[in-house]
Design an enzyme around this catalytic site. Structure first.
Site, PDB file in Angstrom:
ATOM      1  N   HIS A 514       0.881  -1.180   0.000  1.00 44.04           N
ATOM      2  CA  HIS A 514       0.000   0.000   0.000  1.00 44.04           C
ATOM      3  C   HIS A 514       0.910   1.219   0.000  1.00 44.04           C
ATOM      4  CE1 HIS A 514      -3.783   2.162   0.917  1.00 44.04           C
ATOM      5  NE2 HIS A 514      -3.010   2.979   1.607  1.00 44.04           N
ATOM      6  N   ASP A 557      -0.424  -9.616   0.717  1.00 46.48           N
ATOM      7  CA  ASP A 557       0.375  -8.795  -0.197  1.00 46.48           C
ATOM      8  C   ASP A 557      -0.568  -8.202  -1.245  1.00 46.48           C
ATOM      9  OD1 ASP A 557       2.318  -7.568  -1.677  1.00 46.48           O
ATOM     10  OD2 ASP A 557       2.938  -9.398  -2.725  1.00 46.48           O
TER      11      ASP A 557
END
Ligand code: 9MR
Ligand code: 9MR
Length: 589
Positions: A514, A557
């Protein structure tokens, strides 16, 4: 906010279903990966451990990766039961193999581990990349290809016209007046700049320099300043220091809590993000963190007076002014909700709302004392060394004060009873970490309790490693350094997710952090040298791609996952410290 496809996701989608199908297949296989290991490698003289999951197998082999020949046949340890998941694991110890080379561990019935190296300076690249990670986070500057490679990008956020938020208005700086506050690092996957989080980050980086100065001389990361005769770690820190200096109100010495948009930007590149930015309310935690950083910087940069004339003096002045403001405002806490009730526009970006400034007093007092040698700064400071030492986090910086007090105890001729109590506290913290290490499923001090898996758990592992290295420095007992190394092994793949958490490293790597630039830049590989936050069972992001709720496995992930897979400067800094310090110590042997 509705989910929208980023450019990168669109690019990947366009490559076609074959690729997508293939990548899913890989992650399905990885999820079952039964042998977990630091995917980068080991020092020839270091402890070398892999984890084999499952109950049945009792033997392993170490094989040379190029010839496939067996180098060692070994027995696995007795089984250990994971306190979070109930899973069984065994330890494969191949520490006796010291010959440089590339290897993998194999358990014939289960398969092979990732390949890794045994060699000197094995973490050199990891340390340099983690420091370089900060360069990629720089605000207000172009990152040309010469330094940024394929991640080159135009400058984002000039921050030369920043508005004074209503909460920060003063006589000389009324609401909506304009200040210039360029540079600094983006905090994390978002584009805001927060003083509190800069505090611990800078303290950690500058402490690496103070603890291992000669290593830092040759710690090179190919940044624009690399050849200026100043260690790169200091040049990098200076980029943020110059920003921090602009966050102090020159009229009264108070420091604004953060520089931010009212709301988080979308998943766009830095230069495409053009929303107005504000500095908000001054606060005690921000001001004292600022004081600590300025004091430490003054101490360091006075030795570089010819390179940066006047810088150290400016830091001293800023530190003293900040301290005076804090004396008059000892508990102005930042509560974003309260602020939003009173002032517009509402600000909903990261709060870093510390509810207690006692630890900031300890850290700032210690740094001011170390800078000025004036014991006055320790008056009213309670080190509470009889209480268990807290692990450093953005909201708890007391221990950074301990580290500094110990570093300069001799030079400052500090009262030995105080120094001794602080030393004792660090060592007993480290001893507590080591209790029951032999029972841990991944043979790491990280993760003994579920509490370790908080938001940004990777920084817990790294900061535990740092505390252990201080215990090692104080005692010279190698068991502490070995456990610190174990936590780096954890971060590089010997963990319950099987991921290497540093982008750009490992065979099972983090690909979708992110991190706005990594999402928006259209490049498949994420920006390298960034440490993913790591497992966090609270799953505040509500991403749907988590595959486990167990504390040590609660990681995905996926770029939706700001609670387990964001990156942040206060997580990268202890990664830099831990990997660089281990390198420094290995060179000293
Ligand atoms: O991108 C933001 C990230 O940097 C923060 O850590 C996180 C928690 O404060 O918030 C992220 O922003 C999200 C917001 O909170 C809710 N809407 C979606 C945003 C982007 O994913
Ligand atoms: O690291 C912070 C974590 O301790 C908090 O629980 C979390 C929610 O407030 O915020 C984290 O910090 C984020 C910050 O608020 C905004 N930038 C991204 C940071 C990392 O996720």
């Amino acid at each position: 906010m509705p989910f929208s496809l980023s450019r990168k996701q669109i690019t990947i989608a366009f490559i076609g279903s074959l690729f997508v199908g293939f990548s899913h297949l890989i992650s399905a296989q990885n999820a079952a990966e039964p042998i977990r290991v630091n995917q980068v490698g080991f020092y020839p003289n270091g402890q070398k451990i892999a984890i084999v999951l499952g109950e049945k197998q009792t033997a392993f082999e170490l094989k040379d990766a190029s010839s496939g020949k067996t180098v060692l046949k070994g027995k696995l340890s007795e089984p250990r039961i994971n306190q979070h998941s109930g899973k069984t694991s065994r330890i494969a110890d191949f520490s006796s193999v010291r010959k440089a080379g590339k290897y993998f561990v194999e358990v014939p019935a289960l398969g092979k581990s990732a390949a890794f190296e045994i060699k000197e300076k094995v973490f050199k690249d990891v340390a340099a990349a983690s420091l370089k990670g900060f360069y990629y986070q720089r605000v207000s500057i172009d990152l040309p290809e010469k330094f940024a490679g394929k991640w080159a990008r135009p400058a984002g956020h000039p921050d030369d016209k920043v508005l004074i938020h209503a909460s920060a208005a003063s006589e000389s700086r009324p609401e909506n007046s304009v200040i210039s506050s360029p540079r600094g690092w983006y905090d994390a996957g978002d584009y805001n700049k927060y003083i509190v989080n800069s505090g611990i980050t800078m303290g950690t980086m500058l402490s690496l320099y103070e603890d291992y100065p000669s290593f830092c001389e040759n710690f090179i990361t190919n940044i624009p300043e690399s050849n200026n005769g100043v260690p790169d770690v200091l040049d990098e820190a200076l980029w943020n220091l110059r920003w921090m200096l602009t966050m102090q109100d020159p009229a009264d010495g108070g420091v604004y809590h953060k520089l931010t948009n009212p709301r988080f930007d979308g998943m766009i590149m830095p230069h495409a993000a053009k929303n107005p930015r504000y500095v908000v309310q001054k606060g005690t935690a921000a001001t004292l963190d600022f004081v600590a950083v300025m004091a430490q910087s003054a101490r360091i940069f006075k030795n570089f007076e010819n390179k940066f004339p006047g810088l150290a003096d400016s830091c001293v002045t800023a530190a003293v002014k900040g301290w005076e403001w804090a004396k008059k405002n000892p508990v102005v806490l930042y509560s974003q909700d309260e602020m939003n009730k009173k002032f517009d526009p509402d600000v909903v970006t990261g709060a870093y709302g510390d509810r207690d400034a006692k630890d900031e007093w300890v850290w700032a007092g210690a740094e001011m004392y170390a800078l000025t040698k004036k014991a006055d700064y320790l008056k009213d400071i309670n080190f509470s060394a009889d209480q268990p030492m807290p692990l450093p986090t953005w909201s708890q910086v007391k221990t950074l004060g301990y580290y500094t007090m110990i570093r300069f105890a001799e030079e400052l001729k500090t009262d030995p009873s105080l120094t001794n109590s602080l030393k004792k506290n660090i060592i007993s913290f480290a001893d507590n970490l080591l209790i029951d290490l032999e029972k841990q499923p991944y043979h790491t001090v990280m993760g003994k309790t579920a509490k370790d898996y908080s938001w940004g758990s990777s920084s817990v592992a790294a900061n535990q490693g740092i505390a252990l290295l201080y215990a090692f420095k104080l005692t010279k007992n190698p068991k502490y350094a070995q456990a610190a190394q174990g936590n780096l092994d954890y971060l590089l793949g010997r963990n319950a997710t099987g991921y290497c958490f540093l982008t750009g490293f490992g065979s099972k790597r983090v690909m979708h952090p992110h991190h706005r630039p990594s999402v928006a830049d259209g490049i498949v590989d994420p920006v390298p040298g960034l440490l993913s936050g790591g497992p966090n069972p609270a799953q505040q992001d509500k991403c749907t791609t988590y595959t486990s709720k167990f504390a040590d496995e609660s990681f995905t992930d996926d770029d939706c996952s700001y609670a387990s897979n964001e990156i942040a400067i206060n997580w990268n800094a202890p990664m830099v410290y831990l990997s660089a310090a281990l390198e420094a110590l290995s060179e000293m042997k």
